[in-house]
Each structure stands twice: as structure tokens, then as C-alpha cells.
Design an enzyme around this catalytic site. Structure first.
Site, PDB file in Angstrom:
ATOM      1  N   VAL A 156      42.266  -0.732  40.534  1.00  0.00           N
ATOM      2  CA  VAL A 156      43.150  -0.601  39.380  1.00  0.00           C
ATOM      3  C   VAL A 156      44.295  -1.601  39.494  1.00  0.00           C
ATOM      4  O   VAL A 156      44.786  -1.867  40.585  1.00  0.00           O
ATOM      5  CB  VAL A 156      43.733   0.826  39.314  1.00  0.00           C
ATOM      6  CG1 VAL A 156      44.627   0.988  38.096  1.00  0.00           C
ATOM      7  CG2 VAL A 156      42.610   1.850  39.284  1.00  0.00           C
ATOM      8  N   GLY A 157      44.730  -2.165  38.362  1.00  0.00           N
ATOM      9  CA  GLY A 157      45.939  -2.969  38.363  1.00  0.00           C
ATOM     10  C   GLY A 157      45.783  -4.336  37.739  1.00  0.00           C
ATOM     11  O   GLY A 157      44.731  -4.688  37.196  1.00  0.00           O
ATOM     12  N   GLU A 186      35.217   3.534  39.960  1.00  0.00           N
ATOM     13  CA  GLU A 186      35.917   4.816  39.833  1.00  0.00           C
ATOM     14  C   GLU A 186      36.746   4.909  38.558  1.00  0.00           C
ATOM     15  O   GLU A 186      37.026   6.008  38.082  1.00  0.00           O
ATOM     16  CB  GLU A 186      36.806   5.050  41.052  1.00  0.00           C
ATOM     17  CG  GLU A 186      37.832   3.959  41.289  1.00  0.00           C
ATOM     18  CD  GLU A 186      38.574   4.146  42.596  1.00  0.00           C
ATOM     19  OE1 GLU A 186      38.290   5.135  43.313  1.00  0.00           O
ATOM     20  OE2 GLU A 186      39.440   3.316  42.913  1.00  0.00           O
TER      21      GLU A 186
END
Length: 493
Positions: free
Chosen positions: A259-260, A284
Site C-alpha cells: 500500500v502507498g 491483499e
């Protein structure tokens, strides 16, 4: 049977001091919001009366401010597992106020089933539909919801009208069996399904339903800058090179992405390059960038545990569900993050690091080895079992006062045996097939910022020779310089 309707405050009153609560969701997506906020208010009132109130919290991953934030500020959390991203929670953890258990996300549900963390007194599940016979359709995030729903003594449902019923059919819900009866997970390609689209529970466990209309507390990401764009370009070029060399099959391999901002930049770069074939994801979280890639035809399918997207993007998915229905599936975390499935599918795992050392060990959780940032999340689930495991990060931070590449990691989450490729905006270090000495040279030459290269070479010169050369007296000199002088440049070797 018709379930009792109640307010969030009435539902919160069932939670007592010392209880453990289990929550649905993965990131703020699919996480209950109304009842946890009321638990925080209840904790505040009890503490003002001089009465004790603290609870344990079991989740799929991070939550939103209405859970981790409010409850941390009200000193209402005794124990929490696993991953989180909330600033107030992080502060409380680093002040020693919360017992935080940072574990691999794929292991959370099974550790609850094994009894390692105690019982689940109350489960709180966010759903967009529920039937009188106990069928529950969870919303945009699954996490550990099936295990919580089965293990909890009692259940509360937050029926959230912010999520559309057209999402029925999007989920693939099942639990793994415990040893010695566990069988393989029957997922042989990202689009395979093995369960039902709903959770089935015993209706007698239901305390009631709380009707809400609350959007997900979606986190925003800053636009890619020059550095993150260069990192994304470097990752894409590395994968394209392996594709042309025949190391990656011509049909490509499924991607896992953290994520990010860096992850978004990487996916964007892959989508922009015409030599990259349309790919699938087994990951995920699905972020906004993946939804865009699907619309453009660059991503054929996405398997995850949550739609961790902006509310605008989530609504656009609901509005165009006929398009997305055969391109998305949401699973429990122990399936979305399964090491077994990751190895079987041959995932290309792409995650981010806080720091990496010259031998390829990676720290993704602890700032200077001491203060927790967020947690290991699912990165470990994928890294060790991937076809190729890539870690990326900017080479420097805090205006250049911190080097992300250091002699020895101050904390190790992913060791040199699992990390295959390290990438910064400076370049690519392909560590496959290399000895420790060869890895050190490759990382220093390709990934270290120019301002820190000589420091790295100086460290190697004073290191005691061996299979993995180190000078234990000076291994943390750069961390020491940062702590004492505020700048790693001032380290002395």
C-alpha cells in the site's frame, strides 16, 4: 427470526471491561465504525468516574480513526493485533501504553482459532445485507470476519447503507481447517473461487443490528513525485528486462503490491509500458491505481482482501458492477495472503522498506530499530514465498539526513535469504545468486545515494572479514549519528 434493531450506543453497552472484540474489515474498508466510536465514548465516561475500561481488539489489518484513533485517545485499548496505521495508536504503542502484537496478517485468523490470544467475546461485523437465518454479506473488506463471526460468543452487525447490495457475488468466503486436517487451498489462478459469497452464522448469537450510513474512512495518498516516479520506472524496467530474458513467462505472473505512494507509482509505470502484457493481481489490497488499470485493460483480474480505495472510486465500482463483477474477488486474509498460494501462483511481490542494509536485510516496521511505524502487514506472507521479491524505497529521507541504506538494519523483518531485489530511485540491485560480498557491492553501487556511498565503502574497509563482513563496534554508527546529531552524514567510521 427478526433481529433486534439497536443504536450504536446500545450495542456498545454490551462490551465490558476486559472483553476481547473481533472486527471485520481490512484497512478502513469493511471495518465497523459506529459501535467502536461509541465504545470510545463509553470508555471516556467510565474513566471520568474512576472506573476501569480497557479491551483487546482483533482485526484483519488497520482500521480507521473511529476505531484505533478514538479508542487510543481514550486509553481504551489493552491489547491489539495485528497491523495498524493510526498516528494516535502509534504514539500510544511507542509510549508503552498498548500491548501491540505485530504478526503476519495471514496468521491472524488461525492464531485466534488455535487459542493463542484468548476468546472473542463480541464480534462486530460491517455488512451490506443480512438475513434472518444468519447469512451475512460483508462490505468492502473481509479480513478475519469469517473466523470472528464463528468464534465470537455474540455478534453485532453494522448494516451500512453506504455500500451497495449489487456487490453480492463479489466475495469468496471460507475458512481453512486447522491441523492435522488442513487441505490445500483450491486456488490455482487468481480468479478461482472456493467458497460462498456470504458468512453463515448461528442466528442465536446475534445481539442485534445497528443501521448506519457511514462511508469508509479511506486514506488518501499524495500524488507521485519525481522520486517515486523514478522508483516506479526502475521496478517496471527490471520486470520488463526479466520478461525479455525469459525469466518471467511471456504471459507474465500475478502481482502482489503493498500500500502507498510507491506502490501506486510502480503499478502506474507497469500500466504505461506497452511491452508489459495485461496482468493479474493476487494481493491483499486493491487500490485506486488498480481500478484504473482494470478500466484501461492493463489488469485483467484482481484478488484481494479489500477494496482499499477512495470513496469516489468505490462508488464508481458499485455503479459499474456489471463490468467489475468478473474482474474482482474479495477473500479472507488467510487466503488472500496465503504463503501456499503465493508460492503456487509464482507471485511477483513488491513491497516497501523503511531501511535496508548492504546485505539485503530489510526493516519495514521500526524507525531506528525502536519506534513502531505501522507493522509488518502482509509483506512477510508474500516475500519469502514469491517468485521474485522486490523491496523499494527512496534512498534518503528527511531532506537527506537519513540514508535508507545502512550497514546493518536496526530491526529485521525480511532477511537476506528472502529479499531478491532492492530498488531505489538511484537504481536496481539484483541480489539473486549473489554471495553476501557480491550483494554488498551491488547495493552500494546501485541503490545508495551519492552522498552516502563513500560512507558505505568506508564501513566495509573497517569490517572484520568473514562470510558477512561487519564491524560490530560501528555497525550502528549512522543510527547513532542520527540520534545524537540529527544527521547520518556525521557518522564516523
Amino acid at each position: 427470526m427478526a433481529f433486534k434493531r439497536m443504536t450504536a450506543a446500545e450495542a456498545a453497552a454490551y462490551v465490558k471491561d476486559g472483553y476481547n472484540i473481533g472486527l471485520s474489515g481490512f484497512t478502513p474498508a469493511g471495518t465497523p465504525k459506529a459501535v467502536t466510536a461509541e465504545i470510545g465514548k463509553m470508555a471516556h465516561e467510565l474513566h471520568e468516574q474512576g472506573k476501569p475500561f480497557q479491551i483487546g481488539i482483533f482485526t484483519g489489518a488497520s482500521t480507521g480513526d473511529s476505531c484505533d484513533g478514538i479508542l487510543s485517545r481514550e486509553h481504551a485499548i489493552r491489547y491489539r493485533a495485528p497491523y495498524t496505521t493510526n498516528k494516535d495508536f502509534r504514539t500510544a504503542v511507542n509510549n508503552g501504553e498498548i500491548a501491540y502484537n505485530d504478526i503476519h496478517l495471514s496468521q491472524m485468523a488461525q492464531e485466534l482459532r488455535y487459542g493463542f490470544m484468548g476468546k472473542v467475546n463480541i464480534g462486530i461485523i460491517e455488512a451490506f445485507d443480512v438475513t434472518d437465518d444468519g447469512k451475512i454479506w460483508v462490505t468492502a473488506g473481509v479480513g478475519i470476519a469469517p473466523t470472528v463471526a464463528r468464534l465470537a460468543d455474540k455478534l453485532i452487525i453494522e448494516l451500512n447503507a453506504a455500500h451497495a447490495k449489487c456487490a453480492k457475488g463479489l466475495h469468496d468466503i471460507f475458512e481453512l481447517q486447522d491441523p492435522p486436517y488442513r487441505r490445500e487451498i483450491p486456488v490455482y489462478k487468481p480468479s478461482d473461487r472456493a467458497g460462498k459469497d456470504y458468512i453463515q452464522v448461528d442466528p442465536s448469537k446475534m445481539l442485534g443490528i445497528v443501521d448506519v450510513n457511514i462511508p469508509d474512512e479511506a486514506r488518501g495518498f499524495t500524488a507521485p513525485d519525481e522520486i517515486t516516479q523514478q522508483i516506479g520506472h526502475n521496478v517496471a524496467q527490471f520486470l520488463i528486462s526479466d520478461l525479455k530474458r525469459g525469466i518471467i513467462p511471456s504471459t507474465f505472473l500475478p502481482l502482489q503490491s503493498g500500500v502507498g505512494n510507491v506502490a501506486n507509482a510502480v503499478l502506474g509505470a507497469l500500466g504505461e509500458d506497452p511491452s508489459v502484457p495485461a496482468f493479474e493481481m493476487y494481493t491483499e489490497v486493491i487500490q485506486d491505481s488498480v481500478i484504473n488499470l482494470m478500466r484501461e485493460g492493463h489488469c485483467k483480474f484482481g484478488s484481494s482482501s479489500s477494496l482499499s480505495v477512495s470513496n469516489e472510486t468505490l462508488q464508481s465500482v458499485y455503479d459499474d458492477m456489471n463490468f467489475f463483477k468478473d474482474k474482482l474477488v474479495l477473500r479472507p486474509t488467510e487466503v488472500s495472503n496465503s504463503p501456499e498460494v503465493a508460492r503456487r501462483l509464482g507471485l511477483i511481490a513488491m513491497n516497501t522498506a523503511l531501511e535496508a542494509d548492504i546485505y539485503g536485510n530489510v526493516n519495514s516496521t521500526h524507525v531506528s530499530g525502536v519506534k513502531m511505524m505501522n507493522g509488518i502487514g502482509g509483506s512477510g506472507d508474500f516475500t519469502r514465498n514469491a517468485f521474485i521479491s522486490i523491496f523499494s524505497c527512496p534512498s534518503v529521507a528527511k531532506g537527506g539526513k537519513i540514508s535508507a541504506i545502512i550497514p546493518m538494519c536496526s530491526h529485521v523483518d525480511h532477511n537476506e535469504h528472502s529479499v531478491k531485489v532492492l530498488i531505489t530511485e538511484q537504481g536496481i540491485a539484483d541480489l539473486r545468486g549473489k554471495s553476501p560480498a557480491e550483494r554488498a557491492k551491488c547495493i552500494i553501487e546501485n541503490c545508495v545515494h551519492p552522498d552516502y556511498k563513500q560512507l558505505m565503502w568506508d564501513y566495509l574497509k573497517i569490517s572484520q572479514k568473514g562470510q558477512t563482513a561487519h564491524c560490530l563496534e560501528k555497525a550502528f554508527a549512522m543510527h547513532k549519528a542520527l540520534a545524537e546529531k540529527g544527521d547520518m552524514h556525521l557518522a564516523e567510521f
